[in-house]
Scaffold this motif. Structure first.
Motif, short mmCIF file in Angstrom:
data_model
loop_
_atom_site.label_atom_id
_atom_site.label_comp_id
_atom_site.label_asym_id
_atom_site.label_seq_id
_atom_site.Cartn_x
_atom_site.Cartn_y
_atom_site.Cartn_z
N GLU A 125 1.00 -1.13 -0.16
CA GLU A 125 0.09 0.03 0.10
C GLU A 125 0.94 1.37 0.09
N ALA A 126 0.61 2.33 -0.91
CA ALA A 126 1.34 3.50 -1.08
C ALA A 126 1.13 4.24 0.23
N GLN A 127 1.98 4.69 0.88
CA GLN A 127 1.66 5.52 2.10
C GLN A 127 2.97 6.59 2.36
N VAL A 128 2.57 7.73 3.13
CA VAL A 128 3.52 8.49 3.52
C VAL A 128 3.29 8.42 5.07
N THR A 129 4.16 8.34 5.83
CA THR A 129 4.14 8.18 7.45
C THR A 129 5.09 9.30 7.90
N GLN A 130 4.22 9.54 9.01
CA GLN A 130 4.94 10.94 9.75
C GLN A 130 4.93 10.72 11.32
N ASN A 131 6.02 10.90 12.02
CA ASN A 131 5.93 10.67 13.62
C ASN A 131 6.74 11.86 14.12
N PRO A 132 6.44 12.20 15.14
CA PRO A 132 4.93 11.84 15.95
C PRO A 132 3.75 12.31 15.19
N ARG A 133 2.69 11.94 15.80
CA ARG A 133 1.42 12.48 15.13
C ARG A 133 1.02 13.69 16.08
N TYR A 134 1.39 13.69 17.28
CA TYR A 134 1.17 14.86 18.30
C TYR A 134 2.35 14.92 18.99
N LEU A 135 2.67 16.20 19.29
CA LEU A 135 3.83 16.47 20.01
C LEU A 135 3.37 17.98 21.03
N ILE A 136 3.86 17.80 22.30
CA ILE A 136 3.80 19.12 22.73
C ILE A 136 5.28 19.37 23.52
N THR A 137 5.80 20.42 23.16
CA THR A 137 7.26 20.78 23.58
C THR A 137 7.24 22.14 24.22
N VAL A 138 8.67 22.40 24.54
CA VAL A 138 8.71 23.74 25.10
C VAL A 138 9.69 24.53 24.13
N THR A 139 9.63 25.86 24.16
CA THR A 139 10.44 26.64 23.50
C THR A 139 11.93 26.60 23.55
N GLY A 140 12.58 26.36 22.57
CA GLY A 140 14.12 25.85 22.36
C GLY A 140 14.52 24.65 22.63
N LYS A 141 13.53 23.72 22.70
CA LYS A 141 13.87 22.26 22.78
C LYS A 141 13.93 21.62 21.34
N LYS A 142 15.22 21.38 20.70
CA LYS A 142 15.18 20.54 19.56
C LYS A 142 14.25 19.60 19.37
N LEU A 143 13.84 19.40 18.03
CA LEU A 143 12.80 18.40 17.54
C LEU A 143 12.95 18.05 16.25
N THR A 144 12.72 16.86 16.07
CA THR A 144 12.65 16.31 14.61
C THR A 144 11.18 15.62 14.40
N VAL A 145 10.71 15.93 13.31
CA VAL A 145 9.67 15.21 12.87
C VAL A 145 9.76 14.34 11.72
N THR A 146 9.61 13.07 11.51
CA THR A 146 10.01 12.17 10.48
C THR A 146 9.07 12.02 9.51
N CYS A 147 9.60 11.82 8.21
CA CYS A 147 8.59 11.39 7.21
C CYS A 147 9.11 10.49 6.37
#
Lengths: 109, 112
Positions: B1-23
């Protein structure tokens, strides 16, 4: 830059009604696409239509590139048609899609 | 099945804290892009990639970074998130920019 305007911004209809959504764009484009975002946020491509007319079931779309507009027709609306409809255009010689603000459609049972 | 996945689906974080959303996409598509969606503004493109190791800025790239080291993955990096980056983010993939775009399910990010 190119402007993409959609109308109406909101539309509320009874189930079974027909509707026409419009997308105007301010400059020549390579192509135009229509998308549906359902109430759960999922985005689905409906049509890739740089010009002419296409039909897919109860939905059809027409793009008149020379007059810089496209129309999305929904016939015999169903509650599952609810959501936001977006059009997006690709600029000439630029590998980007520019999106309109969308038309929010609510179909009441 | 053709698909695009993303993670995380939901994220709550604080100012200045580095984050990565994968695709990630399994369709071998060359073109990938990131959008953010804010109420009343539709989708705005952050970055796009025509192919591996080729990335370009979209309309709202400030505060974001991306990389395309392999065709299937296109992570979005926020080095120092700020509250104005609170938004719904979508990753998309297509054969080329003008072809049918396949979207991921979205990532709702809140920066406090």
């Amino acid at each position: 830059g190119i402007q993409v305007e959609q109308s109406p911004p909101d539309l509320i209809l009874q189930e079974g009604a027909n509707s026409t959504l419009r997308c105007n764009f301010s400059d020549s484009v390579n192509n135009l696409q229509w998308f549906h975002q359902n109430p759960w946020g999922q985005l689905i491509n409906l049509f890739y239509i740089p010009s002419g007319t296409k039909q897919n079931g109860r939905l059809s779309a027409t793009t008149v590139a020379t007059e810089r507009y496209s129309l999305l027709y929904i016939s015999s609306s169903q509650t599952t048609d609810s959501g936001v409809y977006f059009c997006a255009v690709e600029r000439d010689s630029n590998y980007q899609l520019i999106w309109g603000a969308g038309t929010k459609l609510i179909i009441k049972p | 099945e053709a698909q695009v996945t993303q993670n995380p689906r939901y994220l709550i974080t604080v100012t200045g804290k580095k984050l990565t959303v994968t695709c990630s996409q399994n369709m071998n598509h060359e073109y990938m892009s990131w959008y953010r969606q804010d109420p009343g503004l539709g989708l705005r493109q952050i970055y796009y990639s025509m192919n591996v190791e080729v990335t370009d800025k979209g309309d709202v790239p400030e505060g974001y970074k991306v990389s395309r080291k392999e065709k299937r993955n296109f992570p979005l990096i926020l080095e120092s998130p700020s509250p104005n980056q609170t938004s719904l983010y979508f990753c998309a993939a297509s054969w080329t920019v003008g072809n049918e775009q396949f979207f991921g399910p979205g990532t709702r990010l809140t920066v406090l």
